[in-house]
Design an enzyme around this catalytic site. Structure first.
Site, PDB file in Angstrom:
ATOM      1  N   ALA A  63     -25.121  77.202  30.911  1.00 40.17           N
ATOM      2  CA  ALA A  63     -23.718  77.563  31.061  1.00 40.17           C
ATOM      3  C   ALA A  63     -23.184  77.762  29.649  1.00 40.17           C
ATOM      4  O   ALA A  63     -23.522  76.990  28.753  1.00 40.17           O
ATOM      5  CB  ALA A  63     -22.971  76.437  31.759  1.00 40.17           C
ATOM      6  N   HIS A  95     -15.329  70.815  31.421  1.00 40.62           N
ATOM      7  CA  HIS A  95     -16.642  70.808  32.088  1.00 40.62           C
ATOM      8  C   HIS A  95     -16.520  71.110  33.591  1.00 40.62           C
ATOM      9  O   HIS A  95     -17.436  71.677  34.183  1.00 40.62           O
ATOM     10  CB  HIS A  95     -17.309  69.446  31.857  1.00 40.62           C
ATOM     11  CG  HIS A  95     -18.757  69.393  32.242  1.00 40.62           C
ATOM     12  ND1 HIS A  95     -19.697  70.291  31.776  1.00 40.62           N
ATOM     13  CD2 HIS A  95     -19.444  68.539  33.071  1.00 40.62           C
ATOM     14  CE1 HIS A  95     -20.899  69.985  32.285  1.00 40.62           C
ATOM     15  NE2 HIS A  95     -20.759  68.939  33.076  1.00 40.62           N
ATOM     16  N   ASN A 137     -16.866  80.245  31.343  1.00 37.59           N
ATOM     17  CA  ASN A 137     -15.459  80.196  30.906  1.00 37.59           C
ATOM     18  C   ASN A 137     -15.320  81.119  29.699  1.00 37.59           C
ATOM     19  O   ASN A 137     -16.311  81.422  29.039  1.00 37.59           O
ATOM     20  CB  ASN A 137     -15.072  78.761  30.501  1.00 37.59           C
ATOM     21  CG  ASN A 137     -15.987  78.190  29.443  1.00 37.59           C
ATOM     22  OD1 ASN A 137     -17.164  77.913  29.715  1.00 37.59           O
ATOM     23  ND2 ASN A 137     -15.480  78.008  28.255  1.00 37.59           N
ATOM     24  N   SER A 197     -26.248  73.536  33.148  1.00 34.08           N
ATOM     25  CA  SER A 197     -25.183  72.768  33.797  1.00 34.08           C
ATOM     26  C   SER A 197     -24.730  73.447  35.078  1.00 34.08           C
ATOM     27  O   SER A 197     -24.345  74.626  35.070  1.00 34.08           O
ATOM     28  CB  SER A 197     -23.970  72.650  32.871  1.00 34.08           C
ATOM     29  OG  SER A 197     -24.209  71.722  31.857  1.00 34.08           O
ATOM     30  N   TYR A 207     -25.897  65.983  21.974  1.00 31.72           N
ATOM     31  CA  TYR A 207     -24.744  65.081  22.030  1.00 31.72           C
ATOM     32  C   TYR A 207     -24.984  63.845  22.894  1.00 31.72           C
ATOM     33  O   TYR A 207     -24.201  62.897  22.867  1.00 31.72           O
ATOM     34  CB  TYR A 207     -23.486  65.830  22.510  1.00 31.72           C
ATOM     35  CG  TYR A 207     -23.594  66.419  23.907  1.00 31.72           C
ATOM     36  CD1 TYR A 207     -23.492  65.627  25.047  1.00 31.72           C
ATOM     37  CD2 TYR A 207     -23.781  67.783  24.080  1.00 31.72           C
ATOM     38  CE1 TYR A 207     -23.593  66.165  26.320  1.00 31.72           C
ATOM     39  CE2 TYR A 207     -23.889  68.339  25.338  1.00 31.72           C
ATOM     40  CZ  TYR A 207     -23.791  67.526  26.457  1.00 31.72           C
ATOM     41  OH  TYR A 207     -23.905  68.070  27.714  1.00 31.72           O
ATOM     42  N   GLU A 208     -26.094  63.855  23.670  1.00 32.91           N
ATOM     43  CA  GLU A 208     -26.408  62.653  24.455  1.00 32.91           C
ATOM     44  C   GLU A 208     -26.961  61.551  23.555  1.00 32.91           C
ATOM     45  O   GLU A 208     -27.159  60.413  23.986  1.00 32.91           O
ATOM     46  CB  GLU A 208     -27.401  62.995  25.564  1.00 32.91           C
ATOM     47  CG  GLU A 208     -26.798  63.897  26.632  1.00 32.91           C
ATOM     48  CD  GLU A 208     -27.820  64.358  27.665  1.00 32.91           C
ATOM     49  OE1 GLU A 208     -28.130  63.583  28.574  1.00 32.91           O
ATOM     50  OE2 GLU A 208     -28.305  65.499  27.534  1.00 32.91           O
ATOM     51  N   HIS A 261     -26.470  67.606  35.878  1.00 32.32           N
ATOM     52  CA  HIS A 261     -27.902  67.618  35.526  1.00 32.32           C
ATOM     53  C   HIS A 261     -28.579  66.475  36.301  1.00 32.32           C
ATOM     54  O   HIS A 261     -28.508  65.306  35.906  1.00 32.32           O
ATOM     55  CB  HIS A 261     -28.098  67.434  34.014  1.00 32.32           C
ATOM     56  CG  HIS A 261     -27.611  68.598  33.211  1.00 32.32           C
ATOM     57  ND1 HIS A 261     -28.443  69.605  32.775  1.00 32.32           N
ATOM     58  CD2 HIS A 261     -26.370  68.943  32.808  1.00 32.32           C
ATOM     59  CE1 HIS A 261     -27.748  70.512  32.115  1.00 32.32           C
ATOM     60  NE2 HIS A 261     -26.482  70.124  32.119  1.00 32.32           N
ATOM     61  N   HIS A 267     -29.443  67.141  25.796  1.00 31.71           N
ATOM     62  CA  HIS A 267     -28.613  67.768  24.760  1.00 31.71           C
ATOM     63  C   HIS A 267     -28.511  66.836  23.552  1.00 31.71           C
ATOM     64  O   HIS A 267     -28.562  65.613  23.701  1.00 31.71           O
ATOM     65  CB  HIS A 267     -27.200  68.012  25.293  1.00 31.71           C
ATOM     66  CG  HIS A 267     -27.141  68.759  26.600  1.00 31.71           C
ATOM     67  ND1 HIS A 267     -27.317  68.133  27.809  1.00 31.71           N
ATOM     68  CD2 HIS A 267     -26.935  70.074  26.867  1.00 31.71           C
ATOM     69  CE1 HIS A 267     -27.226  69.030  28.787  1.00 31.71           C
ATOM     70  NE2 HIS A 267     -26.994  70.213  28.243  1.00 31.71           N
ATOM     71  N   MET A 307     -24.304  74.358  24.062  1.00 33.37           N
ATOM     72  CA  MET A 307     -24.807  73.163  23.365  1.00 33.37           C
ATOM     73  C   MET A 307     -26.270  72.895  23.719  1.00 33.37           C
ATOM     74  O   MET A 307     -26.700  71.734  23.780  1.00 33.37           O
ATOM     75  CB  MET A 307     -23.941  71.949  23.744  1.00 33.37           C
ATOM     76  CG  MET A 307     -22.450  72.164  23.572  1.00 33.37           C
ATOM     77  SD  MET A 307     -21.487  70.832  24.315  1.00 33.37           S
ATOM     78  CE  MET A 307     -19.842  71.556  24.345  1.00 33.37           C
ATOM     79  N   SER A 308     -27.018  73.958  23.982  1.00 37.79           N
ATOM     80  CA  SER A 308     -28.413  73.736  24.412  1.00 37.79           C
ATOM     81  C   SER A 308     -29.284  74.951  24.090  1.00 37.79           C
ATOM     82  O   SER A 308     -28.920  75.811  23.296  1.00 37.79           O
ATOM     83  CB  SER A 308     -28.456  73.463  25.922  1.00 37.79           C
ATOM     84  OG  SER A 308     -28.179  74.645  26.645  1.00 37.79           O
TER      85      SER A 308
END
Ligand SMILES: O=P(O)(O)O[C@H]1O[C@H](CO)[C@@H](O)[C@H]1O
Length: 293
Positions: free
Chosen positions: A120, A261, A247, A37, A92-93, A68, A90, A223-224
Site C-alpha cells: 500500500a 492507516h 491514499n 497492508s 518501524y516495528e 498483516h 517493516h 515504508m516497505s
C-alpha cells in the site's frame, strides 16, 4: 558481534528455517508472494493451502501491524506452486533491516525463482488517483542513503555478490507482462508505472517531505518493499512489485486531509479483487526457470 549472527539471519539460520518448512509441506514453491497492508486476501487465491503461523516458524519474525495477519501460506495456483507471506515486516516495528528481509533468503532456499511483492502506498504523483495500481519500475531507498541497507555487514557469497547491481532490480519482462494482463482484464485506466520511495516510518510524511520526494522523481511513497527487493535480487530471484495507491499524500498547506492507516486498509479492501486477479493471472503466465509461459 556480526549483525547476521545477532539477528538469526545467517545462511545456516535461514537454511534451518527452510529445512523445517520443507519437512512440514510437500509444496515446492517457485513463486513467492508478499502481501502488503490490507492485501492479505491475495493468499486466498491459492488452492490446497497449508498455512503456518509466523510464531510457529523457527527464526521467523512476528507481525505487529494491523492488516498483516502473520501467516505463511503454501499452495498452488493453476499448476504454479507458491508461498505467500500474509503479512510483512517493516523497519518501524523495530527489527533490524536484515531481519525484515530474512524471508527473501528463506524464499530462495525454498526454491523460489520469482518474487511478487505488493504494498500500500501514498500517491505523490499528482496524476494518480486512490485505487490506482502502480507497477514499480524502480525505487528510491532513502534509509539506504543513510547506510541502512539490508546488505550491510559481512557478505555471504552463498547468497550473492558483495556489490549487486540494482539498475535491473525490477524485471522488465514481468512489467510488460503486467501491462498486457492489465489491458486484457480491462484495468488500463487505473494501471500505472512508476517509482516507489521507501521511508522508515511509522510517521507519515510532512508536506515538505512529500514535495521533496516528488521533485526527486518518486511517484509513490511507503515504508516497505525496497529492502526486500534488494535482498531478493542479491540472491538472484526475479522481482516484480505492485503498489496500490491507497491514499493521495497531503502536499498542500490548505488541505484538511490527514493520512491514516484506516484509509489505507479501506482502499485495500476496495481494490482487493482486482489486485488478486491481476497477480493471479500474472502467476499463471510465469513458467519454470523464469520463462514466461
Ligand atoms: O508497505 P505495506 O506493508 O503495504 O504497508 C504500508 O501501509 C502502512 C501505512 O499505512 C505502512 O506499513 C506502509 O508501508
Amino acid at each position: 558481534m556480526l549483525p547476521e549472527s545477532s539477528t538469526g539471519c545467517s545462511f545456516e539460520d535461514c537454511q534451518d528455517t527452510a529445512d523445517w518448512l520443507l519437512s512440514q509441506t510437500a509444496v515446492r514453491p517457485l513463486v513467492g508472494i508478499v502481501c502488503g497492508s490490507g492485501l492479505g486476501g491475495l493468499a486466498d487465491v491459492l488452492k490446497d493451502q497449508e498455512a503456518f503461523n509466523y510464531k510457529d516458524i523457527p527464526n521467523f519474525p512476528q507481525s505487529t501491524v494491523h492488516g498483516h495477519a502473520g501467516r505463511l501460506v503454501f499452495g498452488t495456483f493453476k499448476d504454479r506452486t507458491c508461498v505467500c507471506m500474509q503479512g510483512r515486516f517493516h523497519l518501524y516495528e523495530g527489527y533490524p533491516v536484515q531481519k525484515i528481509t530474512m524471508p527473501m533468503r528463506l524464499f530462495k532456499l525454498l526454491g523460489v525463482e520469482t518474487v511478487i511483492l505488493t504494498n500500500a502506498a501514498g500517491g505523490l504523483n499528482q496524476d494518480y488517483e486512490v485505487g490506482d495500481i502502480m507497477i514499480i519500475k524502480d525505487h528510491l531507498n532513502i534509509p539506504g542513503f543513510a547506510g541502512n541497507n539490508p546488505l550491510v555487514g559481512p557478505n555471504d557469497e552463498r547468497f550473492g555478490v558483495r556489490f549487486p547491481c540494482m539498475s535491473d532490480a525490477y524485471d522488465r519482462e514481468l512489467q510488460q507482462l503486467a501491462l498486457d494482463v492489465g489491458s486484457e482484464l480491462g484495468y488500463s485506466d487505473f494501471l500505472r508505472e512508476g517509482v516507489y520511495c521507501v521511508l522508515g516510518g511509522p510517521s507519515f510524511e510532512t508536506i515538505a517531505e512529500c514535495r521533496m520526494l516528488n521533485k526527486l522523481g518518486a511517484d509513490a511513497v511507503g515504508m516497505s518493499t525496497a529492502h526486500e527487493v534488494i535482498v531478493a535480487r542479491h540472491c538472484g530471484m526475479r522481482v516484480f512489485a505492485l503498489s496500490l495507491i491507497t491514499n493521495k499524500v497531503v502536499s498542500d498547506y490548505n488541505s484538511e486531509k490527514k493520512a491514516n492507516h484506516e484509509e489505507v486498509l479501506q482502499t485495500g479492501k476496495q481494490r482487493a479483487e482486482q489486485m488478486e486477479r491481476l497477480v493471479s493471472t500474472i502467476i499463471t503466465r510465469i513458467g519454470h526457470n523464469n520463462n514466461l509461459a
